[in-house]
Design an enzyme around this catalytic site. Structure first.
Site, PDB file in Angstrom:
ATOM      1  N   ASP A  45       0.860  -1.205   0.000  1.00  0.00           N
ATOM      2  CA  ASP A  45       0.000   0.000   0.000  1.00  0.00           C
ATOM      3  C   ASP A  45       0.886   1.241   0.000  1.00  0.00           C
ATOM      4  O   ASP A  45       2.122   1.139   0.033  1.00  0.00           O
ATOM      5  CB  ASP A  45      -0.978   0.012   1.191  1.00  0.00           C
ATOM      6  CG  ASP A  45      -2.281   0.756   0.863  1.00  0.00           C
ATOM      7  OD1 ASP A  45      -2.224   1.971   0.593  1.00  0.00           O
ATOM      8  OD2 ASP A  45      -3.356   0.128   0.872  1.00  0.00           O
ATOM      9  N   HIS A  58     -12.926  -1.101  -8.103  1.00  0.00           N
ATOM     10  CA  HIS A  58     -14.089  -0.195  -8.229  1.00  0.00           C
ATOM     11  C   HIS A  58     -13.697   1.277  -8.022  1.00  0.00           C
ATOM     12  O   HIS A  58     -14.460   2.172  -8.344  1.00  0.00           O
ATOM     13  CB  HIS A  58     -15.248  -0.622  -7.308  1.00  0.00           C
ATOM     14  CG  HIS A  58     -15.077  -0.297  -5.861  1.00  0.00           C
ATOM     15  ND1 HIS A  58     -16.122  -0.296  -4.967  1.00  0.00           N
ATOM     16  CD2 HIS A  58     -13.979   0.031  -5.126  1.00  0.00           C
ATOM     17  CE1 HIS A  58     -15.684   0.019  -3.763  1.00  0.00           C
ATOM     18  NE2 HIS A  58     -14.389   0.213  -3.828  1.00  0.00           N
TER      19      HIS A  58
HETATM   20  C1  LIG Z   1     -10.665   1.594  -0.760  1.00  0.00           C
HETATM   21  S1  LIG Z   1      -9.172   1.295   0.006  1.00  0.00           S
HETATM   22  C2  LIG Z   1      -9.201  -0.462   0.190  1.00  0.00           C
HETATM   23  C3  LIG Z   1      -8.187  -0.958   1.177  1.00  0.00           C
HETATM   24  C4  LIG Z   1      -8.260  -2.474   1.426  1.00  0.00           C
HETATM   25  N1  LIG Z   1      -8.055  -3.247   0.241  1.00  0.00           N
HETATM   26  C5  LIG Z   1      -9.585  -2.812   2.055  1.00  0.00           C
HETATM   27  O1  LIG Z   1     -10.506  -3.250   1.368  1.00  0.00           O
HETATM   28  O2  LIG Z   1      -9.704  -2.593   3.270  1.00  0.00           O
HETATM   29  C6  LIG Z   1      -8.065   1.531  -1.326  1.00  0.00           C
HETATM   30  C7  LIG Z   1      -6.605   1.400  -0.946  1.00  0.00           C
HETATM   31  O3  LIG Z   1      -5.817   1.635  -2.120  1.00  0.00           O
HETATM   32  C8  LIG Z   1      -4.614   2.238  -1.708  1.00  0.00           C
HETATM   33  N2  LIG Z   1      -3.959   2.819  -2.878  1.00  0.00           N
HETATM   34  C9  LIG Z   1      -4.391   3.852  -3.642  1.00  0.00           C
HETATM   35  N3  LIG Z   1      -3.526   4.090  -4.649  1.00  0.00           N
HETATM   36  C10 LIG Z   1      -2.527   3.169  -4.520  1.00  0.00           C
HETATM   37  C11 LIG Z   1      -1.338   2.905  -5.267  1.00  0.00           C
HETATM   38  N4  LIG Z   1      -1.037   3.623  -6.341  1.00  0.00           N
HETATM   39  N5  LIG Z   1      -0.545   1.889  -4.856  1.00  0.00           N
HETATM   40  C12 LIG Z   1      -0.852   1.154  -3.758  1.00  0.00           C
HETATM   41  N6  LIG Z   1      -1.973   1.363  -3.016  1.00  0.00           N
HETATM   42  C13 LIG Z   1      -2.795   2.357  -3.390  1.00  0.00           C
HETATM   43  C14 LIG Z   1      -5.094   3.233  -0.676  1.00  0.00           C
HETATM   44  O4  LIG Z   1      -4.080   3.722   0.144  1.00  0.00           O
HETATM   45  C15 LIG Z   1      -6.130   2.402   0.075  1.00  0.00           C
HETATM   46  O5  LIG Z   1      -5.566   1.733   1.173  1.00  0.00           O
HETATM   47  O1  LIG Z   2     -18.213   4.340   0.720  1.00  0.00           O
HETATM   48  C1  LIG Z   2     -17.171   4.766   0.186  1.00  0.00           C
HETATM   49  C2  LIG Z   2     -16.977   6.119  -0.014  1.00  0.00           C
HETATM   50  C3  LIG Z   2     -15.821   6.576  -0.608  1.00  0.00           C
HETATM   51  C4  LIG Z   2     -15.662   7.995  -0.863  1.00  0.00           C
HETATM   52  C5  LIG Z   2     -16.738   8.759  -1.299  1.00  0.00           C
HETATM   53  C6  LIG Z   2     -16.586  10.108  -1.548  1.00  0.00           C
HETATM   54  C7  LIG Z   2     -15.358  10.697  -1.364  1.00  0.00           C
HETATM   55  O2  LIG Z   2     -15.202  12.005  -1.605  1.00  0.00           O
HETATM   56  C8  LIG Z   2     -14.264   9.943  -0.960  1.00  0.00           C
HETATM   57  C9  LIG Z   2     -14.416   8.596  -0.707  1.00  0.00           C
HETATM   58  O3  LIG Z   2     -14.814   5.736  -0.989  1.00  0.00           O
HETATM   59  C10 LIG Z   2     -14.980   4.397  -0.826  1.00  0.00           C
HETATM   60  C11 LIG Z   2     -13.972   3.520  -1.296  1.00  0.00           C
HETATM   61  O4  LIG Z   2     -12.855   3.965  -1.825  1.00  0.00           O
HETATM   62  C12 LIG Z   2     -14.177   2.142  -1.210  1.00  0.00           C
HETATM   63  O5  LIG Z   2     -13.246   1.304  -1.724  1.00  0.00           O
HETATM   64  C13 LIG Z   2     -15.328   1.635  -0.626  1.00  0.00           C
HETATM   65  C14 LIG Z   2     -16.302   2.459  -0.141  1.00  0.00           C
HETATM   66  C15 LIG Z   2     -16.148   3.864  -0.253  1.00  0.00           C
END
Ligand SMILES: C[S@@+](CC[C@H](N)C(=O)[O-])C[C@H]1O[C@@H](n2cnc3c(N)ncnc32)[C@H](O)[C@@H]1O
Ligand SMILES: O=c1cc(-c2ccc(O)cc2)oc2c(O)c(O)ccc12
EC number: 2.1.1.240
Length: 354
Positions: A222, A260
């Site tokens: 990450d 997504h």
């Molecule tokens: C929506 S979160 C999901 C985290 C984890 N997979 C979960 O479901 O709990 C998206 C993750 O993508 C990471 N991320 C975004 N851009 C990235 C990149 N270029 N390289 C590695 N990680 C990245 C963010 O820091 C974040 O932790």
């Molecule tokens: O439920 C979410 C919401 C976000 C989100 C929505 C609006 C913003 O301005 C920033 C973040 O992002 C999410 C996300 O990245 C994900 O993987 C799951 C759920 C949500």
């Protein structure tokens, strides 16, 4: 006064008006939920061990005395939206009890949903929805960038409070999903020795997987603001880096709630790096995400999918995908086959094979 021609009776007019009022005010539901969480109402009811009266609740929350009536009105909305129950106690007094929904909102429960709800209702996120119209007319990739001038990950690198809140919300979701994933999808891990959880956040999913399959090693990749300073263990290690540049080698790669967040173009770049990482392209990619189906699912589930799709558009420039859209993506990325296993509600495990 002439009514619009589509509305030809008073009843229809009233229904239409009520529908518009409810839609314009529907943010009040999420703000009441947010306030309930910030005040600690679910925890206060839980701690009370039995249904709690309004005055007991007001005392437990240490709210300003003159605002007890406002608490009654807040609880009335939350009971109406089935977050809490109202029950009669022996003395004919009414009291509030938890429902299945509010049990999921207890802060310190292992599978709590409270942090996720606080993330999605946080001002940083909510303000981005206000920028949708401006974004439709400007050249920014997302309303998030219209609002903040940088993408959500760059914003997170600068704003420690949002970074922590977002990661905590994701961690709690991964604990919930992880516990079900390892129980219901044992077959997915057969024959694997090392997996990489790409953009795996603070490692909650990796911990659930290695606890269930102690023979497995999991690398969590990450961004620095997420993994720097995190302590690994015998079976879980953290790598800070950019998934668009390098994914560490493994038998399989996991992408939970990643694709997504991104456009098809970016997904292809991520999938290409994942393919390279899986032992020269012979291992599989395991995706945990929604598979949208607006025809077979019921109205409420469709609404959830549409809301998530909007959140992805507004926050990230990503989208929720139908099976056809997923299949297209996999084929363009050079994968031959895929298998979908429904996991939890609207989310599925998609195994993609080279
Ligand atoms: C929506 S979160 C999901 C985290 C984890 N997979 C979960 O479901 O709990 C998206 C993750 O993508 C990471 N991320 C975004 N851009 C990235 C990149 N270029 N390289 C590695 N990680 C990245 C963010 O820091 C974040 O932790
Ligand atoms: O439920 C979410 C919401 C976000 C989100 C929505 C609006 C913003 O301005 C920033 C973040 O992002 C999410 C996300 O990245 C994900 O993987 C799951 C759920 C949500």
């Amino acid at each position: 006064m002439a009514f619009p021609s589509a509305v030809d009776s008073s009843q229809e007019l009233l229904n239409a008006q009520s529908h518009v009022w409810n839609l314009t005010f529907s943010f009040i539901n999420s703000m009441c939920l947010k306030s309930a969480l910030q005040l600690g109402i679910p925890d206060a009811i839980h701690k009370h061990n039995k249904p709690i009266t309004l005055s007991e609740l007001a005392d437990a929350l240490s709210i300003t005395k003159s605002k007890s009536h406002a608490l009654f009105r807040l609880m009335r909305v939350l009971v109406h939206s089935k977050i809490f129950d109202k029950v009669k106690t022996g003395e004919e007094e009414e009291a509030y009890a938890l429902t299945g929904t509010s049990r999921l909102l207890l802060r310190d429960e292992p599978l709590s949903f409270a942090h996720f709800a606080l993330t999605t209702t946080d001002r940083v996120a909510v303000d981005t929805y206000h920028c949708m119209t401006e974004w439709f007319r400007d050249e920014c990739p997302t309303p998030f960038e219209t609002k903040y001038g940088r993408d959500v990950w760059e914003f997170g690198a600068d704003d420690g409070k949002w970074n922590q809140l977002f990661n905590k919300g994701m961690t709690r979701d991964s604990e919930l999903v992880g516990s079900i994933f390892v129980r219901e999808c044992k077959h997915v891990f057969e024959g694997l020795e090392i997996v990489v959880d790409v953009a795996g956040g603070s490692g909650a999913l990796a911990k659930a997987i290695t606890a269930a399959f102690p023979g497995l090693r999991c690398v969590v990749l990450d961004l620095p603001q997420v993994v720097d300073g995190l302590q690994g263990s015998e079976n879980v290690s953290f790598v800070s880096g950019d998934m668009f540049k390098f994914v560490p080698p493994a038998d399989a790669v996991i992408l939970k709630w990643i694709l997504h967040d991104w456009s098809d173009e970016d997904c292809l770049k991520i999938l290409e790096k994942c393919k390279e990482a899986t032992v020269g392209g012979s291992g599989k990619v395991i995706i945990l995400d929604m598979v949208v189906d607006c025809e077979k699912q019921e109205h409420k589930a469709i609404e959830t999918q549409l809301f998530f799709d909007m959140a992805m558009m507004v926050g990230h420039g990503g989208k929720e995908r139908t099976e056809k859209e997923w299949a297209n993506l996999f084929s363009k990325a050079g994968f031959q086959n895929y298998n979908i296993t429904p996991l939890l509600g609207l989310r599925s495990v998609i195994e993609v094979f080279p």
